[in-house]
Design a protein around this motif. Sequence first.
Motif, PDB file in Angstrom:
ATOM      1  N   LEU A 103       0.827  -1.210   0.000  1.00  0.00           N
ATOM      2  CA  LEU A 103       0.000   0.000   0.000  1.00  0.00           C
ATOM      3  C   LEU A 103       0.862   1.261   0.000  1.00  0.00           C
ATOM      4  O   LEU A 103       0.599   2.203  -0.752  1.00  0.00           O
ATOM      5  N   VAL A 104       1.872   1.287   0.832  1.00  0.00           N
ATOM      6  CA  VAL A 104       2.764   2.449   0.895  1.00  0.00           C
ATOM      7  C   VAL A 104       3.473   2.622  -0.442  1.00  0.00           C
ATOM      8  O   VAL A 104       3.586   3.754  -0.967  1.00  0.00           O
ATOM      9  N   ALA A 105       3.929   1.515  -1.015  1.00  0.00           N
ATOM     10  CA  ALA A 105       4.624   1.596  -2.309  1.00  0.00           C
ATOM     11  C   ALA A 105       3.682   2.130  -3.389  1.00  0.00           C
ATOM     12  O   ALA A 105       4.074   2.986  -4.207  1.00  0.00           O
ATOM     13  N   ILE A 106       2.439   1.673  -3.402  1.00  0.00           N
ATOM     14  CA  ILE A 106       1.459   2.162  -4.391  1.00  0.00           C
ATOM     15  C   ILE A 106       1.222   3.656  -4.205  1.00  0.00           C
ATOM     16  O   ILE A 106       1.173   4.428  -5.181  1.00  0.00           O
ATOM     17  N   PHE A 107       1.060   4.093  -2.959  1.00  0.00           N
ATOM     18  CA  PHE A 107       0.853   5.524  -2.711  1.00  0.00           C
ATOM     19  C   PHE A 107       2.056   6.366  -3.151  1.00  0.00           C
ATOM     20  O   PHE A 107       1.892   7.442  -3.743  1.00  0.00           O
ATOM     21  N   VAL A 108       3.232   5.855  -2.889  1.00  0.00           N
ATOM     22  CA  VAL A 108       4.440   6.587  -3.308  1.00  0.00           C
ATOM     23  C   VAL A 108       4.495   6.675  -4.824  1.00  0.00           C
ATOM     24  O   VAL A 108       4.754   7.750  -5.406  1.00  0.00           O
ATOM     25  N   VAL A 109       4.235   5.545  -5.499  1.00  0.00           N
ATOM     26  CA  VAL A 109       4.257   5.544  -6.969  1.00  0.00           C
ATOM     27  C   VAL A 109       3.184   6.475  -7.497  1.00  0.00           C
ATOM     28  O   VAL A 109       3.418   7.282  -8.423  1.00  0.00           O
ATOM     29  N   LEU A 110       1.968   6.412  -6.945  1.00  0.00           N
ATOM     30  CA  LEU A 110       0.893   7.309  -7.390  1.00  0.00           C
ATOM     31  C   LEU A 110       1.252   8.775  -7.143  1.00  0.00           C
ATOM     32  O   LEU A 110       0.993   9.644  -7.977  1.00  0.00           O
ATOM     33  N   PHE A 111       1.837   9.027  -5.998  1.00  0.00           N
ATOM     34  CA  PHE A 111       2.248  10.394  -5.685  1.00  0.00           C
ATOM     35  C   PHE A 111       3.261  10.890  -6.716  1.00  0.00           C
ATOM     36  O   PHE A 111       3.156  12.023  -7.219  1.00  0.00           O
ATOM     37  N   LEU A 112       4.235  10.051  -7.044  1.00  0.00           N
ATOM     38  CA  LEU A 112       5.257  10.446  -8.034  1.00  0.00           C
ATOM     39  C   LEU A 112       4.642  10.635  -9.419  1.00  0.00           C
ATOM     40  O   LEU A 112       4.970  11.587 -10.123  1.00  0.00           O
ATOM     41  N   VAL A 113       3.719   9.749  -9.775  1.00  0.00           N
ATOM     42  CA  VAL A 113       3.072   9.875 -11.081  1.00  0.00           C
ATOM     43  C   VAL A 113       2.264  11.158 -11.142  1.00  0.00           C
ATOM     44  O   VAL A 113       2.338  11.932 -12.117  1.00  0.00           O
ATOM     45  N   ILE A 114       1.490  11.420 -10.116  1.00  0.00           N
ATOM     46  CA  ILE A 114       0.681  12.644 -10.069  1.00  0.00           C
ATOM     47  C   ILE A 114       1.590  13.867 -10.038  1.00  0.00           C
ATOM     48  O   ILE A 114       1.336  14.886 -10.700  1.00  0.00           O
ATOM     49  N   TYR A 115       2.676  13.789  -9.320  1.00  0.00           N
ATOM     50  CA  TYR A 115       3.620  14.893  -9.233  1.00  0.00           C
ATOM     51  C   TYR A 115       4.205  15.204 -10.608  1.00  0.00           C
ATOM     52  O   TYR A 115       4.286  16.353 -11.013  1.00  0.00           O
ATOM     53  N   TYR A 116       4.624  14.157 -11.324  1.00  0.00           N
ATOM     54  CA  TYR A 116       5.194  14.375 -12.671  1.00  0.00           C
ATOM     55  C   TYR A 116       4.135  14.834 -13.678  1.00  0.00           C
ATOM     56  O   TYR A 116       4.438  15.596 -14.592  1.00  0.00           O
ATOM     57  N   LEU A 117       2.882  14.348 -13.476  1.00  0.00           N
ATOM     58  CA  LEU A 117       1.805  14.786 -14.382  1.00  0.00           C
ATOM     59  C   LEU A 117       1.435  16.244 -14.147  1.00  0.00           C
ATOM     60  O   LEU A 117       1.137  16.982 -15.076  1.00  0.00           O
ATOM     61  N   VAL A 118       1.435  16.652 -12.922  1.00  0.00           N
ATOM     62  CA  VAL A 118       1.078  18.026 -12.581  1.00  0.00           C
ATOM     63  C   VAL A 118       2.224  18.947 -12.951  1.00  0.00           C
ATOM     64  O   VAL A 118       2.010  20.085 -13.381  1.00  0.00           O
ATOM     65  N   LYS A 119       3.415  18.567 -12.920  1.00  0.00           N
ATOM     66  CA  LYS A 119       4.571  19.408 -13.174  1.00  0.00           C
ATOM     67  C   LYS A 119       4.676  19.652 -14.631  1.00  0.00           C
ATOM     68  O   LYS A 119       4.567  20.284 -15.441  1.00  0.00           O
TER      69      LYS A 119
END
Length: 119
Positions: A103-119
């Motif tokens: 779960l933590v790994a999925i959240f981290v990956v999602l956070f990074l994906v969202i971060y790169y998409l928003v940037k």
Amino acid sequence: MNSRRDRSNRTALFDGIEEGGIRANYSHEIDEHENDRAIDGLQDRVNLLKRLSGDINEEVESHNRMLDRMGNDMDASRGILSGTMDRFKMVFEKKSSRRMFTLVAIFVVLFLVIYYLVK
């Protein structure tokens, strides 16, 4: 047997003392006869109660033995079940830590994906 002989001796001693002489003696013999029958009936009842109480005692003892065996079996089952529950706890703890890591790994990956998409 002796008690009947004693009773007949007793009636001979008191013969004629009571009022009515022969009537009183006849009445007294009838009363003694009724008493003897009542005593015999009571003895039969007492014997029956003794047999019943003996049967009840045997039944209670057999139930106590059965309950003791059942208690021992329950203790053995409790030991087996507690060991099984300990194993289940270990499995669930391992799975839950794996799940938590996933779960933590999925959240981290999602956070990074969202971060790169928003940037």
